[in-house]
Design a protein around this motif. Sequence first.
Motif, PDB file in Angstrom:
ATOM      1  N   THR A   1      -5.756  -5.782   4.206  1.00 17.04           N
ATOM      2  CA  THR A   1      -5.094  -4.871   3.909  1.00 17.04           C
ATOM      3  C   THR A   1      -5.798  -5.895   2.294  1.00 17.04           C
ATOM      4  OG1 THR A   1      -3.624  -4.892   4.653  1.00 17.04           O
ATOM      5  CG2 THR A   1      -3.449  -5.827   2.552  1.00 17.04           C
TER       6      THR A   1
ATOM      7  N   MET B   1      -7.806  -4.379  -0.174  1.00 14.63           N
ATOM      8  CA  MET B   1      -6.634  -3.224  -0.795  1.00 14.63           C
ATOM      9  C   MET B   1      -6.539  -4.283  -1.997  1.00 14.63           C
ATOM     10  SD  MET B   1      -6.970   0.137   0.383  1.00 14.63           S
ATOM     11  CE  MET B   1      -5.406   0.286  -0.572  1.00 14.63           C
ATOM     12  N   ASP B   2      -5.345  -5.871  -1.982  1.00 14.18           N
ATOM     13  CA  ASP B   2      -5.198  -6.457  -1.985  1.00 14.18           C
ATOM     14  C   ASP B   2      -5.697  -6.619  -3.792  1.00 14.18           C
ATOM     15  OD1 ASP B   2      -3.385  -8.478  -3.486  1.00 14.18           O
ATOM     16  OD2 ASP B   2      -3.843  -9.773  -1.776  1.00 14.18           O
ATOM     17  N   GLN B   3      -5.350  -7.129  -4.917  1.00 16.72           N
ATOM     18  CA  GLN B   3      -6.030  -6.951  -6.220  1.00 16.72           C
ATOM     19  C   GLN B   3      -5.232  -8.737  -6.665  1.00 16.72           C
ATOM     20  OE1 GLN B   3      -7.972  -4.070  -8.201  1.00 16.72           O
ATOM     21  NE2 GLN B   3      -7.477  -4.175  -5.547  1.00 16.72           N
TER      22      GLN B   3
ATOM     23  N   GLY C   1      -8.587  -0.925  -4.858  1.00 19.93           N
ATOM     24  CA  GLY C   1      -7.504  -1.109  -4.269  1.00 19.93           C
ATOM     25  C   GLY C   1      -7.197   0.261  -3.869  1.00 19.93           C
TER      26      GLY C   1
ATOM     27  N   LYS D   1      -0.710   0.228  -8.629  1.00 17.54           N
ATOM     28  CA  LYS D   1      -1.503   0.206  -9.527  1.00 17.54           C
ATOM     29  C   LYS D   1      -2.387   1.979  -8.987  1.00 17.54           C
ATOM     30  CE  LYS D   1      -3.659  -3.621  -9.738  1.00 17.54           C
ATOM     31  NZ  LYS D   1      -3.650  -4.078 -11.735  1.00 17.54           N
TER      32      LYS D   1
ATOM     33  N   SER E   1      -3.623   3.869  -1.940  1.00 17.03           N
ATOM     34  CA  SER E   1      -4.022   3.275  -3.000  1.00 17.03           C
ATOM     35  C   SER E   1      -2.930   1.681  -3.224  1.00 17.03           C
ATOM     36  CB  SER E   1      -3.525   4.048  -4.510  1.00 17.03           C
ATOM     37  OG  SER E   1      -2.045   4.132  -5.024  1.00 17.03           O
ATOM     38  N   ARG E   2      -3.009   1.181  -4.129  1.00 21.43           N
ATOM     39  CA  ARG E   2      -1.624  -0.496  -3.926  1.00 21.43           C
ATOM     40  C   ARG E   2      -0.364   1.053  -4.657  1.00 21.43           C
ATOM     41  NH1 ARG E   2      -1.985  -4.437  -1.191  1.00 21.43           N
ATOM     42  NH2 ARG E   2      -0.898  -5.895  -2.081  1.00 21.43           N
TER      43      ARG E   2
ATOM     44  N   ASN F   1       0.953  -1.119   0.215  1.00 21.13           N
ATOM     45  CA  ASN F   1      -0.392   0.063  -0.142  1.00 21.13           C
ATOM     46  C   ASN F   1       0.822   1.210   0.018  1.00 21.13           C
ATOM     47  OD1 ASN F   1      -2.236  -1.493   0.743  1.00 21.13           O
ATOM     48  ND2 ASN F   1      -2.497  -1.525   2.519  1.00 21.13           N
TER      49      ASN F   1
ATOM     50  N   PRO G   1     -12.465  -1.136  -2.381  1.00 25.46           N
ATOM     51  CA  PRO G   1     -11.930  -2.371  -2.494  1.00 25.46           C
ATOM     52  C   PRO G   1     -11.943  -3.449  -3.960  1.00 25.46           C
ATOM     53  CG  PRO G   1     -13.760  -2.673  -0.984  1.00 25.46           C
ATOM     54  CD  PRO G   1     -14.231  -1.939  -1.729  1.00 25.46           C
TER      55      PRO G   1
END
Length: 399
Positions: free
Chosen positions: A347, A351-353, A206, A229, A225-226, A180, A203
């Motif tokens: 996360t 957040m995780d993609q 992310g 990304k 953000s990630r 992140n 979500p």
Amino acid sequence: MADYDIVTMGGGIGGSAIAKAMAENGKRVLVLEREAQFKDRVRGEWMAPWGAVETKKLGLYDDLIAAGGCPAPKFAAFAGPAPMPVRDFTFDCALKTSALAMYHPAMQETVLAAAAKAGAEVRRGVKVNGVTPGKEPSVSFEGDGGSQAVSARLVVGADGRNSMVRKWGGFESSGEQGGNQLAGVMLENYSGLEDTATAVFNPFMGQVALVFPQGGGKARAYFGSRTDKAERLQGDGDFQKLIDMSVQTGASSALYEGTTQAGPLATFPGFDSWVPHPYKDGIALVGDAAQTSDQTWGQGLSITFTDARLLRDALLATDDWDAAGHKYAEAANISFQHVREVEDWMTQVMMDQSAEANAIRSKVLTGMATGTLALPETHIAGPDLAPADEAAHKGLFGE
């Protein structure tokens, strides 16, 4: 006999909190602070209810409120544009305590002033050259009086995430990247509700947009953000971009309407790092010097005040400060690991993609919408009341 009972390396929140706590108990305390004036470092301005409770245990809460601390009892969370029920921590948190928002440099100055009032000797504009561990550790530094060296019963390393005391003490740390990043800036002319923090999670993108009112028409805005990304926002030219990306995430444009930039804009990577046992050879580490939390989840202030309280309690319980240091280190690490565990869960869900996270998230979000699953309370009520245990994991993931 040592020159001081305690020398704290760093006069920020952690170093000053333990200095205040020990000086008011009759200990000889020296605080060494590099900065003549604390700077806006674009983070550390919302403290969860469990952190606010720790400031009360340390006798600092009233000072913080008097210096401009802004109680934030309400928390408005969104999944994209869809609102969740607004929480009022004074009613629906086990602690029945408001969160607290405050400009970070003002918080630092307030806690340092409290340490000085309690009887701690404070020296600012000081450059520390080294710390020598041992039964009676010593500190060498340069200041207005030239080069000096002093000894202590205990040296407290409170010099942040890039701690030199950690290096001089020979501590080994562990860590992991959270993937992140968090960009932040202070807003001026903010007209939103001053008692309500806003967190908008998207979500499936992310991304997260956060707004923490500071009182007086100011608020700290963050966009998370990630790292793979979204670009890193940096400098004055990215102010409007931060707002646009926050609105894209799902935040209402009304939150930012009419606001202007007040202070620096910067992006920081989110990661966890920790010293498994933050005490040895007469040196105790507190706050970011001991353990750094992914700032996406807003736990750093609470962890730091908890460290100061745990160290105070251990030192006041016995005259064997070596034993007290080890007791503190064990308690601080256990507390942090609960917080870190929930950060990993959050996360993954928010957040995780990855494909794995998407599959888990679909189930969790559906469960949250129907009321069969719920976020753990660790980041609100703290690890003592809400540990990251099997029950908390099952409550979130349903496994």
